[in-house]
Structure formats: C-alpha cells, structure tokens
Design a protein around this motif. Structure first.
Motif: not given
Length: 109
Positions: A8-17, A91-103
C-alpha cells in the motif's frame, strides 16, 4: 509489518510520483524542491531496479546449476521462495521512497 502495508505504501508513492510528473512545465516553479527530489527519486528507482535484476540473475544461475547437476531446486526457487523473492523486489522498489515520512526502516531489503 505486513506485505499489504508495504505494498500500500509503495503503490501510494507511485501514484504520487505519477501525479507529480504529470504536472506541466508551467507549474515547475510552484513545485520547487519537489522537482529536485523527483530527480533523486529517479536515481533511487533506477538503483532499485538494478538490484532486482541482479537478484534475478543470481536465482537464474542457481536454477541453471541445479539443472546441470540434475539436483532438486533449492528452497529459494520453490513457491515459498518465489514469494519471498517478490517481497524482496517490492522492498527494493520501496527504498526509493526512504525519504518519505511514512517510510519504515524495517522495509529495507
């Protein structure tokens, strides 16, 4: 941590991007530092994809070696191992969003 939460976190970040990238050039000044973060995100995303490809190549080499020796496949290539491999890819894909406050740090591969 559940895979659902991570996904869910990853899909939300992809949508934001995607929304950020769809903004016209006329709005570039409004976004300011978000565009710089966007470039960093593209670099991190590329690195994540390279890691996924490297893991795939490793598993393919294991699979070929097992086939050459006519031995059973290791756990990593069973159904459970494939699911774990996909989890690692996410997990590898999610690390691209490590700077997000919800990471969450526990999401790192």
């Amino acid at each position: 941590m559940t895979t659902d939460t991570l996904a869910e976190f990853l899909l939300a970040r992809i949508d934001e991007t995607e929304r950020m990238l769809s903004v016209s050039v006329d709005h570039a000044e409004f976004l300011g530092s978000r565009l710089i973060d966007g470039r960093e995100l593209v670099r991190a995303d590329g690195e994540a994809k390279r890691r996924i490809v490297a893991e795939l190549e490793t598993f393919e080499a294991i699979q070929c070696a097992a086939a050459d020796r006519d031995t059973p496949l290791p756990q990593a290539l069973t159904a459970a191992g494939i699911v774990e491999g996909l989890r690692r890819a996410v997990r590898h894909l999610t690390v691209a969003y490590a700077g997000h406050p919800d990471f969450q740090e526990e999401w790192r591969p």
